[in-house]
Design a protein around this motif. Structure first.
Motif, mmCIF file in Angstrom:
data_model
loop_
_atom_site.group_PDB
_atom_site.id
_atom_site.type_symbol
_atom_site.label_atom_id
_atom_site.label_comp_id
_atom_site.label_asym_id
_atom_site.label_seq_id
_atom_site.Cartn_x
_atom_site.Cartn_y
_atom_site.Cartn_z
ATOM 1 N N PRO A 154 -42.635 4.500 24.800
ATOM 2 C CA PRO A 154 -43.318 5.286 23.768
ATOM 3 C C PRO A 154 -44.819 5.418 24.083
ATOM 4 N N PRO A 155 -45.300 6.631 24.396
ATOM 5 C CA PRO A 155 -46.710 6.818 24.743
ATOM 6 C C PRO A 155 -47.682 6.411 23.635
ATOM 7 N N VAL A 156 -47.350 6.702 22.385
ATOM 8 C CA VAL A 156 -48.262 6.377 21.282
ATOM 9 C C VAL A 156 -48.514 4.870 21.236
ATOM 10 N N LYS A 157 -47.458 4.091 21.346
ATOM 11 C CA LYS A 157 -47.604 2.626 21.290
ATOM 12 C C LYS A 157 -48.411 2.104 22.475
ATOM 13 N N LEU A 158 -48.144 2.637 23.666
ATOM 14 C CA LEU A 158 -48.874 2.192 24.855
ATOM 15 C C LEU A 158 -50.358 2.524 24.745
ATOM 16 N N ILE A 159 -50.681 3.746 24.339
ATOM 17 C CA ILE A 159 -52.077 4.159 24.211
ATOM 18 C C ILE A 159 -52.788 3.322 23.153
ATOM 19 N N ALA A 160 -52.131 3.117 22.020
ATOM 20 C CA ALA A 160 -52.732 2.309 20.954
ATOM 21 C C ALA A 160 -53.016 0.889 21.449
ATOM 22 N N ALA A 161 -52.077 0.318 22.172
ATOM 23 C CA ALA A 161 -52.260 -1.056 22.668
ATOM 24 C C ALA A 161 -53.346 -1.129 23.735
ATOM 25 N N GLU A 162 -53.347 -0.200 24.673
ATOM 26 C CA GLU A 162 -54.323 -0.223 25.770
ATOM 27 C C GLU A 162 -55.757 0.006 25.274
ATOM 28 N N LEU A 163 -55.912 0.933 24.330
ATOM 29 C CA LEU A 163 -57.252 1.286 23.852
ATOM 30 C C LEU A 163 -57.637 0.513 22.593
ATOM 31 N N ARG A 164 -56.683 -0.258 22.071
ATOM 32 C CA ARG A 164 -56.910 -1.036 20.846
ATOM 33 C C ARG A 164 -57.366 -0.124 19.698
ATOM 34 N N ILE A 165 -56.553 0.910 19.488
ATOM 35 C CA ILE A 165 -56.796 1.872 18.419
ATOM 36 C C ILE A 165 -55.523 1.980 17.581
ATOM 37 N N PRO A 166 -55.618 2.490 16.346
ATOM 38 C CA PRO A 166 -54.413 2.671 15.534
ATOM 39 C C PRO A 166 -53.481 3.711 16.160
ATOM 40 N N GLU A 167 -52.182 3.572 15.913
ATOM 41 C CA GLU A 167 -51.207 4.521 16.454
ATOM 42 C C GLU A 167 -51.480 5.944 15.958
ATOM 43 N N ARG A 168 -51.956 6.076 14.741
ATOM 44 C CA ARG A 168 -52.275 7.410 14.204
ATOM 45 C C ARG A 168 -53.371 8.074 15.049
ATOM 46 N N THR A 169 -54.386 7.296 15.440
ATOM 47 C CA THR A 169 -55.461 7.823 16.292
ATOM 48 C C THR A 169 -54.908 8.179 17.663
ATOM 49 N N ALA A 170 -54.052 7.335 18.212
ATOM 50 C CA ALA A 170 -53.441 7.612 19.514
ATOM 51 C C ALA A 170 -52.657 8.914 19.475
ATOM 52 N N SER A 171 -51.878 9.124 18.425
ATOM 53 C CA SER A 171 -51.097 10.342 18.273
ATOM 54 C C SER A 171 -52.013 11.569 18.178
ATOM 55 N N ASP A 172 -53.083 11.438 17.419
ATOM 56 C CA ASP A 172 -54.062 12.522 17.281
ATOM 57 C C ASP A 172 -54.708 12.848 18.628
ATOM 58 N N TRP A 173 -55.079 11.833 19.383
ATOM 59 C CA TRP A 173 -55.718 12.050 20.684
ATOM 60 C C TRP A 173 -54.747 12.685 21.676
ATOM 61 N N ILE A 174 -53.468 12.343 21.587
ATOM 62 C CA ILE A 174 -52.467 12.979 22.454
ATOM 63 C C ILE A 174 -52.414 14.474 22.154
ATOM 64 N N GLN A 175 -52.364 14.834 20.867
ATOM 65 C CA GLN A 175 -52.325 16.253 20.492
ATOM 66 C C GLN A 175 -53.583 16.978 20.950
#
Length: 196
Positions: A154-175
């Motif tokens: 799951p990209p959202v979970k990986l990005i959130a964990a790597e950057l230490r950001i909330p999953e909602r922010t990770a999803s927004d940044w992906i979009q």
């Protein structure tokens, strides 16, 4: 787990073997062979995986388990964890250029960091969460998204964990990265719908 990653021809995987362009700034190895040894279990597992454009990820095409100890439980041969091996191998099969000058060399994702269990170095993660770092942020999002998508994570979970950001922010940044022209040709069917 230590994983040895090679080309199908048996050469140690390096940036020079990442020949297939993907996304806007990445290259990947078209295929790889990865071998993991579990000394405690007495089992060696070798997988072969090929990038399938129609699936947007690496697909395991062969798994071989073999006993490497005289005393082992044969039931353990049935319980290899090929997905973990793929996830560990993928950063060695993706490369990018850190410098966009003509003739700049390619670096594998695995060469970026020595921190165990991390894909990008902590200094990079800290830098891209700061304001005003849009292009750098989107490049890191592409690295992390590509790594997750290729490994069927799951990209959202990986990005959130790597950057230490909330999953909602990770999803927004992906979009936003996709809207800015990044993530071309990269898709994921894993995780939240907003990440696909």
């Amino acid at each position: 787990m230590k994983v040895d990653v090679k080309t199908p021809a048996g050469k140690p995987m390096s940036a020079e073997h990442t020949t297939k362009p993907i996304g806007s700034a990445l290259r990947i190895a078209p295929a790889f062979i990865a071998t993991a040894v579990d000394e405690a279990m007495g089992v060696e597992t070798t997988i072969e995986a090929h990038y399938k454009p129609t699936r947007g990820r690496y697909v395991i095409t062969m798994i071989t388990n073999r006993a490497i100890a005289d005393e082992f439980n044969e039931d353990r041969l049935k319980h290899a964890a090929p997905q973990v091996i793929v996830q560990t191998a993928i950063p060695r099969c993706i490369a990018l250029q850190l410098d966009d000058s003509p003739g700049a060399g390619w670096t594998t994702i695995a060469d970026l960091t020595s921190a165990e269990g991390r894909i990008i170095p902590p200094w990079m993660a800290e830098a891209v969460v700061k304001r005003g770092m849009k292009d750098e942020r989107w490049q890191v999002i592409e690295i992390l998204y590509g790594t997750a998508a290729l490994a069927d994570l799951p990209p959202v979970k990986l990005i959130a964990a790597e950057l230490r950001i909330p999953e909602r922010t990770a999803s927004d940044w992906i979009q936003k990265a996709r809207a800015a022209g990044w993530l071309t040709g990269l898709t994921s069917n894993v995780g939240r719908p907003a990440a696909t």
